[in-house]
Design a protein around this motif. Sequence first.
Motif, PDB file in Angstrom:
ATOM      1  N   THR A   1       0.848  -1.191   0.000  1.00 19.25           N
ATOM      2  CA  THR A   1       0.000   0.000   0.000  1.00 19.25           C
ATOM      3  C   THR A   1       0.884   1.242   0.000  1.00 19.25           C
ATOM      4  O   THR A   1       2.103   1.160   0.203  1.00 19.25           O
ATOM      5  CB  THR A   1      -0.904   0.018   1.235  1.00 19.25           C
ATOM      6  N   ALA A   2       0.259   2.386  -0.201  1.00 19.67           N
ATOM      7  CA  ALA A   2       1.007   3.648  -0.145  1.00 19.67           C
ATOM      8  C   ALA A   2       1.612   3.849   1.238  1.00 19.67           C
ATOM      9  O   ALA A   2       2.726   4.363   1.381  1.00 19.67           O
ATOM     10  CB  ALA A   2       0.081   4.813  -0.498  1.00 19.67           C
ATOM     11  N   GLU A   3       0.900   3.392   2.272  1.00 23.64           N
ATOM     12  CA  GLU A   3       1.416   3.504   3.640  1.00 23.64           C
ATOM     13  C   GLU A   3       2.651   2.638   3.828  1.00 23.64           C
ATOM     14  O   GLU A   3       3.625   3.050   4.474  1.00 23.64           O
ATOM     15  CB  GLU A   3       0.328   3.095   4.636  1.00 23.64           C
TER      16      GLU A   3
ATOM     17  N   TYR B   1       6.861  -6.425   7.717  1.00 24.46           N
ATOM     18  CA  TYR B   1       6.142  -6.858   6.527  1.00 24.46           C
ATOM     19  C   TYR B   1       6.573  -8.260   6.106  1.00 24.46           C
ATOM     20  O   TYR B   1       5.744  -9.099   5.743  1.00 24.46           O
ATOM     21  CB  TYR B   1       6.395  -5.875   5.379  1.00 24.46           C
ATOM     22  N   ILE B   2       7.880  -8.538   6.175  1.00 27.97           N
ATOM     23  CA  ILE B   2       8.405  -9.814   5.693  1.00 27.97           C
ATOM     24  C   ILE B   2       8.176 -10.943   6.699  1.00 27.97           C
ATOM     25  O   ILE B   2       7.760 -12.042   6.327  1.00 27.97           O
ATOM     26  CB  ILE B   2       9.910  -9.683   5.381  1.00 27.97           C
ATOM     27  N   SER B   3       8.449 -10.692   7.977  1.00 28.64           N
ATOM     28  CA  SER B   3       8.374 -11.757   8.977  1.00 28.64           C
ATOM     29  C   SER B   3       7.508 -11.410  10.187  1.00 28.64           C
ATOM     30  O   SER B   3       6.823 -12.265  10.729  1.00 28.64           O
ATOM     31  CB  SER B   3       9.780 -12.109   9.483  1.00 28.64           C
TER      32      SER B   3
ATOM     33  N   ALA C   1       5.625   4.336   2.205  1.00 26.42           N
ATOM     34  CA  ALA C   1       6.090   5.488   2.990  1.00 26.42           C
ATOM     35  C   ALA C   1       6.916   5.028   4.191  1.00 26.42           C
ATOM     36  O   ALA C   1       7.940   5.632   4.534  1.00 26.42           O
ATOM     37  CB  ALA C   1       4.899   6.312   3.447  1.00 26.42           C
ATOM     38  N   LYS C   2       6.491   3.937   4.813  1.00 28.67           N
ATOM     39  CA  LYS C   2       7.225   3.406   5.969  1.00 28.67           C
ATOM     40  C   LYS C   2       8.576   2.838   5.537  1.00 28.67           C
ATOM     41  O   LYS C   2       9.570   2.964   6.258  1.00 28.67           O
ATOM     42  CB  LYS C   2       6.393   2.342   6.685  1.00 28.67           C
ATOM     43  N   PHE C   3       8.629   2.216   4.371  1.00 30.85           N
ATOM     44  CA  PHE C   3       9.908   1.716   3.865  1.00 30.85           C
ATOM     45  C   PHE C   3      10.880   2.873   3.623  1.00 30.85           C
ATOM     46  O   PHE C   3      12.083   2.754   3.887  1.00 30.85           O
ATOM     47  CB  PHE C   3       9.707   0.929   2.565  1.00 30.85           C
ATOM     48  N   ALA C   4      10.354   3.981   3.115  1.00 34.55           N
ATOM     49  CA  ALA C   4      11.205   5.154   2.880  1.00 34.55           C
ATOM     50  C   ALA C   4      11.767   5.677   4.201  1.00 34.55           C
ATOM     51  O   ALA C   4      12.940   6.075   4.282  1.00 34.55           O
ATOM     52  CB  ALA C   4      10.406   6.237   2.162  1.00 34.55           C
ATOM     53  N   GLU C   5      10.943   5.657   5.258  1.00 40.55           N
ATOM     54  CA  GLU C   5      11.416   6.072   6.583  1.00 40.55           C
ATOM     55  C   GLU C   5      12.495   5.109   7.090  1.00 40.55           C
ATOM     56  O   GLU C   5      13.486   5.534   7.696  1.00 40.55           O
ATOM     57  CB  GLU C   5      10.234   6.104   7.558  1.00 40.55           C
TER      58      GLU C   5
END
Length: 560
Positions: free
Chosen positions: A227-229, A265-267, A232-236
Amino acid sequence: MVMAATMLCGCSFFVHDTERDYRQVAATVGSYTINNSLVEVDDDGETHVTPKTYTTTEKTIYKRDLVEYVYNNASSLQQSFSSAQAMYKYAIEMLVNLELVINEVDALIDAGIVEWGLTETNAVKKRIYSAIDSNLISIQNQILESRDKPQISTSGDSDVSTDTTYPVKPDDEDDSEDVKDTEVWEPELSRYPGMHGDSERRSLEREAVNRFIALIKNRVKDDFRLTAEDKAKFAEDDERINEVIATQGIEMVYPILCDTHYMYYISGKALERSQKITQMQTYLTENSEVSDNDVIKSYTDTLNQQRSTYTNDISAYDTAMSDGSTTVLYHPNNNHFYVKHILLPFSDDQKAALADYKARLNVTKDQIEEFRDRLVSGIVCYPHVAGEDDKTRPMSVAQVLDEIRAKMLPLEGNSERADLMFDDLIYKYNTDSGAFGNNKGYVVKYKLNADESEKYMQEFADGARYMRDNLEVGQVYYTPVVTDYGVHIMYFASTVEVGSVNLYDYTTPGKVETYFDVIKAPLTTSRENAAYSKWESNVLSYNLDKYATFYESRYKDLWE
């Protein structure tokens, strides 16, 4: 269900060569309302019932989710199902049931009926770090293999299936059922990669961290489910990781990895679900208590059956003693006894050198034993801290033996304290997975039949029988026993007496549990399983029929 919840937590992160048609929706679980009632009793003894309503969100299961589940659990699924069609149909239903279970437990947590606090989040965090550590070791081994260097062995002689490399003694675990955590758990400094050892090792571990960061970024790069959220969290995460590397060094990324959205997200999400299922099982089975009469009846029936069988068939008794899965309540002879040990293993290089030496022409048994004994001085041992090797404290076999001698000699004559102390030492130094949590130890048959083969390596069996002949229960054999696995520091744990055991006798000198406890455990498990199955049938099956939709035409090509 737990297998479904943890499908993304293995050592390899799943990557597709192409997305193809994996974007198709394979199944959905519609939104619905769950009604619960929170029952509380105030200080005056009055009962108050508060209705709690929870509305679930619609859940989507993509074809990619189905493929990932089957990919990550292929070996166990192939053992259970004879056809690909049955395997995939089971898998998609398991994924739908997982969403239904999580809906139920989230509703119970929201109502305050099921607990979800610091203890539970700490348990999830520990398991995330276990996944991180496993991946870091895999990456290091890939690097070492590319350089034609020996790979890393993390568990000595055998694999240990736990959240940490070695089990942690139950009384010492932070997430004990009886003790709630009061602090946020953080990994020990000794676990930080790139912080310890020589320059070559530090360099290897730092490179592994660098590649791991690239791996988790690549793992989510083309995931259409983001999602867009999420993005954005990955960018942070990227900004924070880069800042830590620039200001503190790449080794300091390790303590923040668990808090990144990448790892959640992965685990992390899957492990969180697994922990929630554990909480749900506890809630559903907390009233499955087995009565004393149930235990007494099981004891009486089993004892009578064993007395009749073993009196007339010694081989059946020998088999029951040997397999380790039978609780033996009647002993027609005292030909068996128990030993415990601490295995200090040879390294992979030492094992390879021993194998090469054995392969030489005309080498004698005595020469092999002499060569093997010389290898002992090169064994490097590490004490275990929180289930992991403390690599900052390398020790020789002689140093470990000196500590064991210092702690065990004063306890000779007190078999109860000696038994408990040796168990502590097992958790501190041992690498044999079968020795952990093994209250009785390994059973050894004193005199073998003429046609009977040795169960253990000969040196181990000889050492055990030497203790039976020359030591008292509660004593350590301070002459190390050397086998092809490494050094065994052996302990004379207990003997058996002819006749029947009392229901309330302790099973070991350490008095950890009674036969009452041992017999009660499987009865309780059986009753808990029945309670969970009843809930599964009444709640899950109903919700599956009412709210789940399967689109088989979109994924049946996976088995056709």
